[in-house]
Write an enzyme that holds these catalytic residues in place. Structure first.
Site, mmCIF file in Angstrom:
data_model
loop_
_atom_site.group_PDB
_atom_site.id
_atom_site.type_symbol
_atom_site.label_atom_id
_atom_site.label_comp_id
_atom_site.label_asym_id
_atom_site.label_seq_id
_atom_site.Cartn_x
_atom_site.Cartn_y
_atom_site.Cartn_z
ATOM 1 N N CYS A 1 3.715 1.898 13.376
ATOM 2 C CA CYS A 1 4.757 2.706 12.760
ATOM 3 C C CYS A 1 5.120 3.891 13.628
ATOM 4 C CB CYS A 1 4.302 3.202 11.397
ATOM 5 S SG CYS A 1 2.898 2.320 10.747
ATOM 6 N N ALA B 1 0.817 -1.213 0.000
ATOM 7 C CA ALA B 1 0.000 0.000 0.000
ATOM 8 C C ALA B 1 0.856 1.270 0.000
ATOM 9 C CB ALA B 1 -0.953 0.003 1.188
ATOM 10 N N THR C 1 9.632 -7.070 -12.596
ATOM 11 C CA THR C 1 9.100 -8.427 -12.714
ATOM 12 C C THR C 1 8.033 -8.671 -11.662
ATOM 13 O OG1 THR C 1 11.206 -9.188 -13.581
ATOM 14 C CG2 THR C 1 9.755 -10.870 -12.646
#
Ligand code: PLP
Length: 403
Positions: free
Chosen positions: A328, A73, A242
């Site tokens: 966080c 995100a 990738t």
């Protein structure tokens, strides 16, 4: 029952066994590069990605071709905000957001501010709710986009997405929503809600870490995003690199499971959540639920325990994994900006704990948690009271006139 009890599901979730089982063959048998169009290995990897794209898009009411897979995100949010802002720089320069956003949005906006964009942060009410009228008033002809999170990661408050989306589309302004906490937990339909850009992540919904999506509305007017990463031109040139085939396939299975179990799971978890809140509220003095009383995520409770320091409670209760504020921001000792924004005093923010329930939370674990919280909070507030009493006594003794 095993301890520690995990009640930090807003930080991350345990990967569902069915997701793991689906990922394994994509590492040891179907290990091709999804962009290798000349052989069987590539085709099978590409088929797995296509299936995941259908599943992930269906969960948020998007078309498969509207989904861009990312590394989570945080990356989706950076791509949406920087991509849209930098693409529109010549014409417009205002970005509107709220004061209670996750740091992925907050800090990205701060970066854009340093690049010369104007960032308006609208206030929230005491429940953490944004008023669409405040957003309406902040929109000018120079506004590029509005970014408001779907559900808050600390207090669980759910935003009025439909009203916000409708007013943005009326005014010709892009609407981005960080829906990382909402997708898979509550119904999200990006088209019905007029959301142009939707960011979300697999690891918050029982999928693997390091994979996410940005859903970009197709159709008119076209949305132009300047890529963050240049390279092989994957994901329509918007996100080179990738593809993480096992991660993406796991994300797809997680999305399919979430869609299937959502109503039952949300009923069960909100029931457990309510019993947790009632269980501590009955036993302890002055307990308060932070965030909106009803318009909140079913599995979140952020609780204020007046007089009990959250860090002290967590230290004394290592058999329960919870958090103070967000994972966080608790690394920095700063009081939570979300709790400050809804009007808590710095002292109150330091006495608030976040309980994040999840798919694997049991009734037994919640009963155990209620007991442990009540016991620990009582012990810690008693200590504080004793200290305060001692201080008062000392002050009295000092103030007493000498004989
Ligand atoms: C976890 C979270 C993010 C970051 O997601 P990652 O996939 O870990 O980068 C962003 N916003 C909210 C609301 C979150 O809860």
């Amino acid at each position: 029952m095993n301890t520690p009890v995990y009640l930090d599901n807003q930080a991350t979730t345990r990967v569902d066994r069915r997701v793991i089982d689906a990922m394994i063959p994509l590492m040891d048998e179907v290990y091709g590069n999804a962009s290798s169009t000349q052989h069987e290995f590539g085709w099978r990897a590409e088929a797995a990605v296509a299936q995941a794209r259908r599943r992930v898009s269906a969960l948020v009411g998007a078309l498969p071709e509207e989904v861009i897979f990312t590394g989570g995100a945080t990356e989706s949010i950076n791509l949406a905000l920087k991509g849209a802002a930098r693409g529109d720089r010549a014409r417009r320069n205002r970005i509107i957001t709220a004061g209670t956003e996750h740091r992925a949005v907050h800090d990205t906006c701060t970066r854009l501010e340093a690049e010369g964009f104007e960032v308006i942060r609208v206030p929230v009410d005491r429940y953490g709710m944004v008023d669409p009228d405040d957003v309406r008033r902040a929109i000018t002809p120079g506004t590029i986009l509005v970014s408001i999170m779907a559900a808050n990661n600390e207090i669980g408050t759910i935003a009025p997405l439909e009203a916000l989306g409708a007013l943005c589309s009326e005014r010709g302004v892009l609407f981005h929503s960080d829906a990382t906490q909402a997708v898979g937990k509550i119904p999200i339909d990006m088209h019905a809600m007029h959301i142009d850009l939707l960011s979300f992540s697999a690891h918050k919904m029982y999928g693997p870490k390091g994979v996410g999506a940005l859903a970009v509305r197709a159709g008119r007017p076209p949305i132009r995003l300047i890529p963050l990463l240049d390279g092989g031109g994957h994901e329509k040139g918007i996100r080179s690199g990738t593809l993480n085939v096992p991660g993406i396939a796991g994300f797809g299975v997680a999305a399919e499971i979430a869609a299937a179990v959502m109503p039952g799971e949300s009923r069960r978890l909100s029931g457990l959540r309510d019993s947790l809140v009632e269980g501590v509220n009955e036993a302890l003095e002055g307990v308060r639920l932070n965030g909106h009383p009803t318009l909140r995520l079913p599995h979140n409770a952020n609780i204020l325990f007046p007089g009990a320091n959250a860090d002290a409670v967590m230290m004394a209760m290592k058999d329960i994994a919870i958090s103070a504020g967000s994972a966080c921001s608790s690394a920095s000792a700063e009081p939570s900006h979300v709790l400050r924004a809804i009007g808590l005093t710095p002292q109150e923010t330091l006495c608030s704990l976040r309980f994040g329930l999840g798919r694997f939370t049991t009734e037994e674990e919640i009963a155990y948690t209620i007991g442990r919280v009540n016991e620990t909070v009582r012990k810690i507030s008693r200590k504080i009271n004793q200290k305060t009493n001692q201080k008062t006594e000392m002050r009295r003794a000092n103030a007493a006139p000498a004989h």
